[in-house]
Design a protein around this motif. Structure first.
Motif, short mmCIF file in Angstrom:
data_model
loop_
_atom_site.label_atom_id
_atom_site.label_comp_id
_atom_site.label_asym_id
_atom_site.label_seq_id
_atom_site.Cartn_x
_atom_site.Cartn_y
_atom_site.Cartn_z
N LEU A 1 -143.97 -6.76 15.81
CA LEU A 1 -143.40 -5.51 16.28
C LEU A 1 -141.88 -5.58 16.32
O LEU A 1 -141.18 -4.63 15.93
N ARG A 2 -141.35 -6.70 16.81
CA ARG A 2 -139.89 -6.88 16.85
C ARG A 2 -139.30 -6.76 15.45
O ARG A 2 -138.27 -6.11 15.25
N GLU A 3 -139.97 -7.38 14.49
CA GLU A 3 -139.45 -7.35 13.12
C GLU A 3 -139.45 -5.93 12.57
O GLU A 3 -138.51 -5.51 11.88
N LEU A 4 -140.51 -5.16 12.88
CA LEU A 4 -140.59 -3.78 12.40
C LEU A 4 -139.49 -2.90 12.99
O LEU A 4 -138.98 -2.00 12.33
N LEU A 5 -139.14 -3.18 14.25
CA LEU A 5 -138.18 -2.33 14.96
C LEU A 5 -136.73 -2.77 14.81
O LEU A 5 -135.81 -2.00 15.09
N ILE B 1 -125.80 -24.03 26.07
CA ILE B 1 -126.17 -22.83 25.31
C ILE B 1 -125.83 -23.00 23.84
O ILE B 1 -126.53 -22.47 22.96
N LEU B 2 -124.77 -23.75 23.54
CA LEU B 2 -124.39 -23.94 22.14
C LEU B 2 -125.41 -24.80 21.40
O LEU B 2 -125.73 -24.54 20.24
N VAL B 3 -125.94 -25.82 22.08
CA VAL B 3 -126.99 -26.63 21.46
C VAL B 3 -128.22 -25.78 21.19
O VAL B 3 -128.83 -25.85 20.11
N LEU B 4 -128.60 -24.95 22.16
CA LEU B 4 -129.76 -24.08 21.97
C LEU B 4 -129.53 -23.12 20.81
O LEU B 4 -130.45 -22.85 20.02
N LEU B 5 -128.32 -22.61 20.70
CA LEU B 5 -128.00 -21.71 19.60
C LEU B 5 -128.10 -22.44 18.26
O LEU B 5 -128.64 -21.91 17.28
N GLN B 6 -127.60 -23.67 18.21
CA GLN B 6 -127.68 -24.46 16.98
C GLN B 6 -129.14 -24.74 16.60
O GLN B 6 -129.52 -24.64 15.43
N VAL B 7 -129.97 -25.08 17.60
CA VAL B 7 -131.37 -25.36 17.33
C VAL B 7 -132.09 -24.09 16.86
O VAL B 7 -132.89 -24.12 15.92
N ALA B 8 -131.78 -22.95 17.49
CA ALA B 8 -132.39 -21.69 17.08
C ALA B 8 -132.03 -21.35 15.64
O ALA B 8 -132.88 -20.91 14.86
N GLN B 9 -130.78 -21.58 15.28
CA GLN B 9 -130.36 -21.30 13.90
C GLN B 9 -131.06 -22.24 12.93
O GLN B 9 -131.47 -21.82 11.84
N CYS C 1 -134.90 -18.80 14.07
CA CYS C 1 -135.51 -17.90 15.05
C CYS C 1 -134.40 -17.38 15.95
O CYS C 1 -133.27 -17.87 15.92
N SER C 2 -134.73 -16.38 16.74
CA SER C 2 -133.75 -15.84 17.68
C SER C 2 -133.65 -16.75 18.90
O SER C 2 -134.58 -17.50 19.22
N LEU C 3 -132.53 -16.65 19.59
CA LEU C 3 -132.36 -17.39 20.84
C LEU C 3 -133.39 -16.91 21.86
O LEU C 3 -133.89 -17.70 22.67
N GLU D 1 -136.45 -16.02 21.26
CA GLU D 1 -137.72 -16.68 21.00
C GLU D 1 -137.71 -18.10 21.54
O GLU D 1 -138.71 -18.57 22.09
N LEU D 2 -136.59 -18.77 21.40
CA LEU D 2 -136.49 -20.13 21.91
C LEU D 2 -136.60 -20.16 23.43
O LEU D 2 -137.22 -21.04 24.01
N LEU D 3 -136.00 -19.16 24.08
CA LEU D 3 -135.98 -19.12 25.53
C LEU D 3 -137.27 -18.55 26.14
O LEU D 3 -137.46 -18.60 27.34
N GLY D 4 -138.13 -17.98 25.29
CA GLY D 4 -139.42 -17.51 25.78
C GLY D 4 -139.43 -16.07 26.24
O GLY D 4 -140.22 -15.70 27.11
N ASP D 5 -138.58 -15.22 25.65
CA ASP D 5 -138.61 -13.80 25.98
C ASP D 5 -140.01 -13.25 25.69
O ASP D 5 -140.66 -13.64 24.72
N VAL D 6 -140.46 -12.31 26.54
CA VAL D 6 -141.83 -11.80 26.42
C VAL D 6 -142.09 -11.18 25.05
O VAL D 6 -143.20 -11.24 24.52
N THR D 7 -141.06 -10.60 24.44
CA THR D 7 -141.25 -9.96 23.14
C THR D 7 -141.36 -10.96 21.99
O THR D 7 -141.42 -10.57 20.83
N THR D 8 -141.40 -12.23 22.33
CA THR D 8 -141.59 -13.27 21.31
C THR D 8 -142.79 -14.14 21.65
O THR D 8 -142.98 -15.19 21.05
#
Length: 313
Positions: free
Chosen positions: A102-106, A71-79, A83-85, A87-94
């Motif tokens: 929409l995410r940015e607006l909210l 998870i730390l590597v993924l966090l480093q790559v996201a940073q 992008c958010s973690l 978005e990297l993991l494929g959450d539907v809102t990304t």
């Protein structure tokens, strides 16, 4: 920050080394998202690895779905990719540009603003999501809150007073499943129970244009089901002190909490704290610990009748 090793030194495979092995679909999809995000940012693999403080070889393994990154590597790559973690993991809102916009607006909006947006979107889509204050309230009244708040007792009294049907959703769930709630959870698990819960609520909404519905305490655990409840019912949060919740549950014949009363009380307080933010989305609230049962009923009756614009008898 030092690089995190994804494989034992000297054993990290290259993409070619792993061609004959079946890859985990999630890791493959994760790698594809990393490559797509890197391309969107216009960053080379070398630049991304440098920014993330991981080796280029390890980043290549991640992009090709090889190895299970920490998870730390993924966090480093996201940073590094800004992008958010999620978005990297494929959450539907990304999953698309519109979702991301929409995410940015909210993002960083306060709860009151988010509630207004949710209600407006529900109205636009015709799915509700909450009874906007400017619209007529639903004649279906749903009581929410933890077990022991008085939903069954007060709900039955309110239904009789209003001349409405009284629906205890837990009993409807048991009818669908053909067994008790505890058996559903024990035999089939929480996911199956939530499906029965959603089905029972959908049927209650379809059958009863006017009703008082006593809901299970955990109905807020599934956002889709809770959204359905908010959209089609006038909701009331029946609150009580943790001590009253516990006493009432025991009075109902459930002696299990007394086996480890201190731990049970801590668990109850934790559950209440975790759900309070969702229960508070109800349009009305009543503290049943503040007065006795007859007084609680009078207050509930008054609040609901006023909310529904019914004349007091």
């Amino acid at each position: 920050m030092s690089s995190t090793i994804l494989h034992p030194p000297g054993l990290a495979p290259t993409p070619a080394d792993d061609e004959g092995e079946a890859k985990n679909p999630f890791l493959v999809a994760l790698g594809e998202r990393v490559r797509a995000l890197r391309a969107r940012r216009g960053m080379t693999r070398k630049a991304t690895a440098l920014a993330a403080d991981v080796s280029e070889r390890h980043l290549a393994n991640l992009e090709y779905g090889i190895g299970n990154a920490s998870i730390l590597v993924l966090l480093q790559v996201a940073q590094a990719l800004q992008c958010s973690l999620a978005e990297l993991l494929g959450d539907v809102t990304t999953s698309s540009p519109e979702w991301l916009l929409l995410r940015e607006l909210l993002e960083h909006r306060d709860e009151a603003t988010l509630r207004r947006v949710r209600e407006a979107v529900g109205q636009m889509l015709g799915t509700g999501g909450g009874n906007a204050r400017t619209t007529a309230r639903s004649p279906r009244v749903a009581l929410v809150g933890l077990r022991g708040a008085g939903k069954s007792t007060l709900g039955a009294m309110l239904a009789e007073d209003l001349g409405y049907a009284f629906v205890e959703l837990s009993r409807e769930i048991e009818k669908f499943a053909g067994c008790s709630v505890s058996e559903i959870q024990g035999l089939y698990g929480q996911n199956a129970y939530r499906r029965y819960e959603r089905r029972a609520l959908e049927e209650a909404i379809q059958i009863y244009p006017e009703a008082v519905i006593a809901t299970p305490g955990g109905i807020v655990s599934d956002p889709a089901t809770f959204n359905l409840l908010l959209a089609h019912c006038t909701t009331v949060w029946l609150k009580a002190s943790p001590e009253d919740h516990m006493k009432r549950v025991v009075a109902q014949g459930d002696l299990r909490p007394m086996a480890a009363s201190r731990e049970a009380m801590d668990d109850l307080k934790g559950i209440l704290a975790g759900r309070a933010a969702f229960y508070s989305k109800a349009e009305l609230q009543l503290d049943t610990s503040a007065q006795d049962l007859p007084a609680s009923f009078r207050l509930l009756r008054s609040q609901v009748r006023e909310a529904l614009s019914l004349s007091l008898n």
